[in-house]
Design a protein around this motif. Sequence first.
Motif, short mmCIF file in Angstrom:
data_model
loop_
_atom_site.label_atom_id
_atom_site.label_comp_id
_atom_site.label_asym_id
_atom_site.label_seq_id
_atom_site.Cartn_x
_atom_site.Cartn_y
_atom_site.Cartn_z
N ARG A 1 4.34 6.17 -1.52
CA ARG A 1 4.07 6.20 -0.07
C ARG A 1 2.96 5.23 0.29
NH1 ARG A 1 0.57 8.78 3.39
NH2 ARG A 1 1.38 9.09 5.48
N GLY A 2 1.88 5.23 -0.49
CA GLY A 2 0.78 4.31 -0.25
C GLY A 2 1.22 2.86 -0.37
N SER A 3 2.04 2.60 -1.37
CA SER A 3 2.54 1.24 -1.59
C SER A 3 3.40 0.78 -0.41
CB SER A 3 3.36 1.20 -2.89
OG SER A 3 3.86 -0.08 -3.12
N ARG A 4 4.27 1.67 0.06
CA ARG A 4 5.12 1.32 1.22
C ARG A 4 4.27 1.04 2.45
NH1 ARG A 4 8.91 5.53 -0.24
NH2 ARG A 4 7.74 6.87 1.17
N GLU A 5 3.26 1.87 2.69
CA GLU A 5 2.40 1.68 3.85
C GLU A 5 1.65 0.35 3.76
OE1 GLU A 5 2.07 3.48 6.71
OE2 GLU A 5 3.75 4.68 5.96
N LEU A 6 1.20 0.01 2.57
CA LEU A 6 0.45 -1.23 2.38
C LEU A 6 1.33 -2.46 2.60
CD1 LEU A 6 -2.32 -2.35 1.63
CD2 LEU A 6 -1.66 -2.21 -0.76
N LYS A 7 2.62 -2.34 2.31
CA LYS A 7 3.55 -3.46 2.45
C LYS A 7 4.07 -3.66 3.87
CE LYS A 7 5.17 -3.17 -2.31
NZ LYS A 7 6.27 -2.76 -3.18
N LYS A 8 3.88 -2.67 4.72
CA LYS A 8 4.39 -2.77 6.10
C LYS A 8 3.74 -3.94 6.83
CE LYS A 8 5.55 2.00 7.20
NZ LYS A 8 5.16 3.17 8.05
N TYR B 1 -11.78 15.12 -1.81
CA TYR B 1 -11.17 14.54 -3.01
C TYR B 1 -9.81 13.92 -2.68
CZ TYR B 1 -8.61 14.22 -7.34
OH TYR B 1 -7.84 13.76 -8.38
N GLU B 2 -8.99 14.62 -1.92
CA GLU B 2 -7.66 14.11 -1.57
C GLU B 2 -7.75 12.80 -0.78
OE1 GLU B 2 -4.41 15.03 -2.18
OE2 GLU B 2 -5.26 16.41 -3.66
N VAL B 3 -8.61 12.77 0.22
CA VAL B 3 -8.76 11.55 1.03
C VAL B 3 -9.30 10.41 0.17
CG1 VAL B 3 -10.04 10.52 2.96
CG2 VAL B 3 -9.03 12.80 3.21
N ALA B 4 -10.31 10.70 -0.64
CA ALA B 4 -10.92 9.66 -1.48
C ALA B 4 -9.92 9.13 -2.51
CB ALA B 4 -12.16 10.20 -2.18
N SER B 5 -9.12 10.01 -3.10
CA SER B 5 -8.16 9.55 -4.11
C SER B 5 -7.04 8.73 -3.46
CB SER B 5 -7.60 10.72 -4.91
OG SER B 5 -6.85 11.59 -4.11
N ARG B 6 -6.65 9.07 -2.25
CA ARG B 6 -5.63 8.27 -1.56
C ARG B 6 -6.16 6.88 -1.21
NH1 ARG B 6 -1.58 12.09 1.76
NH2 ARG B 6 -1.55 13.80 0.28
N TRP B 7 -7.43 6.81 -0.81
CA TRP B 7 -8.03 5.51 -0.53
C TRP B 7 -8.14 4.71 -1.83
CZ3 TRP B 7 -8.36 1.98 2.79
CH2 TRP B 7 -9.32 0.98 2.73
N ALA B 8 -8.54 5.37 -2.91
CA ALA B 8 -8.64 4.69 -4.21
C ALA B 8 -7.29 4.14 -4.63
CB ALA B 8 -9.20 5.65 -5.26
N LEU B 9 -6.23 4.89 -4.40
CA LEU B 9 -4.91 4.39 -4.81
C LEU B 9 -4.50 3.18 -4.00
CD1 LEU B 9 -1.94 4.95 -3.23
CD2 LEU B 9 -2.64 7.28 -3.58
N VAL B 10 -4.84 3.14 -2.72
CA VAL B 10 -4.52 1.97 -1.89
C VAL B 10 -5.24 0.74 -2.43
CG1 VAL B 10 -4.83 0.95 0.41
CG2 VAL B 10 -4.01 3.31 0.19
#
Length: 96
Positions: free
Chosen positions: A74-81, A40-49
Amino acid sequence: MEKKDEDQAFHELVLALSRCDDSELIEDFLRSLLTDNEVYEVASRWALVKLIDQGVTQRQISRDLGLSLCKITRGSRELKKEDSSFRKMLNLLDQV
């Protein structure tokens, strides 16, 4: 487990996954390796990305997925790198 051993084990896992072209095997393997909560944690983090990439606001993502703004930021920052691995994985998904 020492950090060095952890890094080696993680690297071996990454290599095994990268060599597999059977998505059903990978899914079965991950569901066997991870607890339901970890899946669930991995899937929700992927969904948020994916939602961030679609332009959904962080507050809406928090409401929809029940995630903290901290995880979403955190996800947003990683995506913007520059040279973002998140972006590269999203691009791979687009190719399917």
